[in-house]
Design a protein around this motif. Structure first.
Motif, PDB file in Angstrom:
ATOM      1  N   TYR A  76      17.056  52.871  13.597  1.00 37.50           N
ATOM      2  CA  TYR A  76      17.601  52.150  12.447  1.00 37.50           C
ATOM      3  C   TYR A  76      17.063  50.735  12.314  1.00 37.50           C
ATOM      4  O   TYR A  76      17.390  50.031  11.350  1.00 37.50           O
ATOM      5  N   GLY A  77      16.248  50.296  13.271  1.00 32.97           N
ATOM      6  CA  GLY A  77      15.668  48.962  13.197  1.00 32.97           C
ATOM      7  C   GLY A  77      16.677  47.847  13.369  1.00 32.97           C
ATOM      8  O   GLY A  77      16.588  46.813  12.701  1.00 32.97           O
ATOM      9  N   VAL A  78      17.655  48.067  14.268  1.00 32.99           N
ATOM     10  CA  VAL A  78      18.689  47.065  14.525  1.00 32.99           C
ATOM     11  C   VAL A  78      18.850  46.893  16.031  1.00 32.99           C
ATOM     12  O   VAL A  78      18.192  47.578  16.821  1.00 32.99           O
ATOM     13  N   SER A  79      19.735  45.997  16.419  1.00 30.21           N
ATOM     14  CA  SER A  79      19.968  45.763  17.841  1.00 30.21           C
ATOM     15  C   SER A  79      20.946  46.792  18.410  1.00 30.21           C
ATOM     16  O   SER A  79      21.662  47.472  17.667  1.00 30.21           O
ATOM     17  N   ARG A  80      20.985  46.877  19.744  1.00 30.92           N
ATOM     18  CA  ARG A  80      21.929  47.788  20.395  1.00 30.92           C
ATOM     19  C   ARG A  80      23.363  47.343  20.136  1.00 30.92           C
ATOM     20  O   ARG A  80      24.266  48.182  20.045  1.00 30.92           O
ATOM     21  N   VAL A  81      23.574  46.035  20.010  1.00 33.11           N
ATOM     22  CA  VAL A  81      24.917  45.525  19.715  1.00 33.11           C
ATOM     23  C   VAL A  81      25.391  46.058  18.366  1.00 33.11           C
ATOM     24  O   VAL A  81      26.555  46.452  18.193  1.00 33.11           O
ATOM     25  N   LYS A 106      24.619  44.976   8.805  1.00 35.95           N
ATOM     26  CA  LYS A 106      23.767  45.995   9.421  1.00 35.95           C
ATOM     27  C   LYS A 106      24.605  47.073  10.111  1.00 35.95           C
ATOM     28  O   LYS A 106      24.304  48.265  10.017  1.00 35.95           O
ATOM     29  N   ALA A 107      25.651  46.646  10.806  1.00 38.38           N
ATOM     30  CA  ALA A 107      26.518  47.613  11.480  1.00 38.38           C
ATOM     31  C   ALA A 107      27.210  48.507  10.459  1.00 38.38           C
ATOM     32  O   ALA A 107      27.375  49.713  10.683  1.00 38.38           O
ATOM     33  N   ARG A 108      27.612  47.930   9.320  1.00 42.70           N
ATOM     34  CA  ARG A 108      28.259  48.733   8.281  1.00 42.70           C
ATOM     35  C   ARG A 108      27.271  49.752   7.709  1.00 42.70           C
ATOM     36  O   ARG A 108      27.644  50.893   7.423  1.00 42.70           O
ATOM     37  N   ALA A 166      28.864  50.014  15.280  1.00 43.66           N
ATOM     38  CA  ALA A 166      28.992  51.154  14.372  1.00 43.66           C
ATOM     39  C   ALA A 166      29.656  52.333  15.070  1.00 43.66           C
ATOM     40  O   ALA A 166      30.536  53.006  14.506  1.00 43.66           O
ATOM     41  N   LEU A 167      29.265  52.591  16.310  1.00 40.36           N
ATOM     42  CA  LEU A 167      29.837  53.715  17.060  1.00 40.36           C
ATOM     43  C   LEU A 167      31.304  53.471  17.389  1.00 40.36           C
ATOM     44  O   LEU A 167      32.122  54.402  17.356  1.00 40.36           O
ATOM     45  N   GLU A 168      31.642  52.240  17.699  1.00 36.81           N
ATOM     46  CA  GLU A 168      33.040  51.923  17.991  1.00 36.81           C
ATOM     47  C   GLU A 168      33.916  52.150  16.759  1.00 36.81           C
ATOM     48  O   GLU A 168      35.054  52.629  16.874  1.00 36.81           O
ATOM     49  N   ALA A 169      33.382  51.837  15.573  1.00 40.64           N
ATOM     50  CA  ALA A 169      34.142  52.060  14.342  1.00 40.64           C
ATOM     51  C   ALA A 169      34.329  53.548  14.095  1.00 40.64           C
ATOM     52  O   ALA A 169      35.415  53.993  13.690  1.00 40.64           O
ATOM     53  N   LEU A 170      33.304  54.345  14.344  1.00 42.56           N
ATOM     54  CA  LEU A 170      33.426  55.796  14.193  1.00 42.56           C
ATOM     55  C   LEU A 170      34.430  56.371  15.180  1.00 42.56           C
ATOM     56  O   LEU A 170      35.183  57.294  14.858  1.00 42.56           O
ATOM     57  N   ALA A 171      34.444  55.815  16.394  1.00 45.03           N
ATOM     58  CA  ALA A 171      35.413  56.256  17.389  1.00 45.03           C
ATOM     59  C   ALA A 171      36.829  55.887  16.958  1.00 45.03           C
ATOM     60  O   ALA A 171      37.770  56.678  17.125  1.00 45.03           O
ATOM     61  N   ASP A 172      36.998  54.689  16.385  1.00 40.20           N
ATOM     62  CA  ASP A 172      38.310  54.275  15.893  1.00 40.20           C
ATOM     63  C   ASP A 172      38.790  55.182  14.764  1.00 40.20           C
ATOM     64  O   ASP A 172      39.992  55.390  14.583  1.00 40.20           O
ATOM     65  N   ASP A 173      37.842  55.726  13.991  1.00 40.24           N
ATOM     66  CA  ASP A 173      38.189  56.656  12.914  1.00 40.24           C
ATOM     67  C   ASP A 173      38.562  58.041  13.444  1.00 40.24           C
ATOM     68  O   ASP A 173      39.002  58.901  12.684  1.00 40.24           O
ATOM     69  N   GLY A 174      38.326  58.272  14.732  1.00 42.64           N
ATOM     70  CA  GLY A 174      38.600  59.580  15.293  1.00 42.64           C
ATOM     71  C   GLY A 174      37.507  60.589  15.012  1.00 42.64           C
ATOM     72  O   GLY A 174      37.726  61.800  15.111  1.00 42.64           O
ATOM     73  N   LYS A 227      17.759  54.344  21.586  1.00 43.13           N
ATOM     74  CA  LYS A 227      16.999  55.177  20.658  1.00 43.13           C
ATOM     75  C   LYS A 227      17.469  54.970  19.232  1.00 43.13           C
ATOM     76  O   LYS A 227      16.661  54.890  18.283  1.00 43.13           O
ATOM     77  N   MET A 228      18.784  54.880  19.028  1.00 47.43           N
ATOM     78  CA  MET A 228      19.317  54.684  17.686  1.00 47.43           C
ATOM     79  C   MET A 228      18.962  53.300  17.156  1.00 47.43           C
ATOM     80  O   MET A 228      18.702  53.127  15.954  1.00 47.43           O
ATOM     81  N   ALA A 229      18.935  52.309  18.048  1.00 42.10           N
ATOM     82  CA  ALA A 229      18.560  50.959  17.635  1.00 42.10           C
ATOM     83  C   ALA A 229      17.137  50.950  17.085  1.00 42.10           C
ATOM     84  O   ALA A 229      16.848  50.323  16.060  1.00 42.10           O
TER      85      ALA A 229
END
Length: 266
Positions: A47-52, A14-16, A57-65, A42-44
């Protein structure tokens, strides 16, 4: 990694999914530099997913710069997220190859002779395996890898150039220098996921989505002279095609415009 030069897929399907959808929005410009993303709650719901899941997903985008995450201030899109990808035109193959050879750098990863892989034999409709020269290269734009190229060339043609030649000169130039009169090519485009070896070469995470292109090049005698398997990072390379509406009445249809330039010149 700085500047979005790699991808960091988050754990969990789901995070991917959320990560890839957001990354696609960034690459298309739906989210602009400086834009603030909605809050996790709001994003949870969106997208119908949990805040976790959203947080991963956001942490991965941040890691990508691609985004900046600040506690209590939300996430904002970074300027680097809007880098324009290199474009290739499906309808004007040779001019694009010439330009790419001039604007990019190639690194030779492997070079060998041996029997053609079974997949190549099947694709070419060969009665039996033939000896081919196989080369694996990575092409880079401003030092960042964007394509992984595996080529198979009949040995009797490949012996006309050296490993050193292949590391410095586009393959189609070497084929022409060897006396080959390239006449046509048939190619198909699909999608695949990065294997560990390819992921390391392209500086992406294992399992990252890649654009996959297969091309069979033939000479003026109808004989195959190259089988290419190419993998592209979709965040750094796109394939364009310009179409025109032709015909009359019920026979009107879309037709590729041969030789049309890409819409943008990155």
């Amino acid at each position: 990694m700085d500047g979005g030069s790699g991808t960091h897929l988050p754990e969990g399907g789901k995070a991917r999914r959320v990560y890839l959808q957001l990354r696609d929005m960034l690459s298309r410009g739906a989210l602009r530099p400086g834009d603030t993303l909605p809050g996790e709650q709001k994003m949870a719901a969106q997208y119908g997913v949990s805040r976790v899941t959203i947080r991963r997903a956001l942490e991965a985008l941040a890691d990508d710069g691609l985004i900046d995450k600040r506690a209590g201030a939300g996430s904002t899109v970074r300027e680097a997220a809007q880098d324009t990808p290199l474009a290739g035109n499906l309808a004007s193959l040779m001019p694009q190859l010439v330009e790419m050879g001039q604007r990019t750098e190639a690194r030779l990863l492997a070079f060998s002779y041996g029997a053609a892989p079974a997949a190549v034999v099947r694709a070419l409709g060969l009665a039996e395996a033939v000896t081919v020269q196989t080369a694996v290269r990575v092409r880079l734009l401003r030092g960042v890898p964007f394509s992984h190229l595996t080529t198979h060339v009949p040995a009797e043609i490949a012996t006309n150039y050296s490993e050193a030649d292949l590391a410095t000169t586009p393959l189609f130039r070497l084929l022409e220098r060897s006396g080959v009169r390239i006449a046509s090519a048939r190619q198909s485009v699909t999608a695949t996921l990065a294997t560990p070896e390819v992921a390391a070469a392209l500086d992406v995470s294992v399992g990252s989505a890649l654009t996959a292109l297969t091309r069979i090049v033939t000479d003026d005698q109808g004989q195959w002279v190259e089988y290419l398997s190419a993998l592209y990072r979709p965040d750094l390379y796109r394939l364009d095609m310009t179409l025109s509406r032709v015909g009359a009445g019920e026979d009107r249809h879309w037709q590729p415009v041969i030789g049309a330039p890409p819409e943008t010149d990155p």
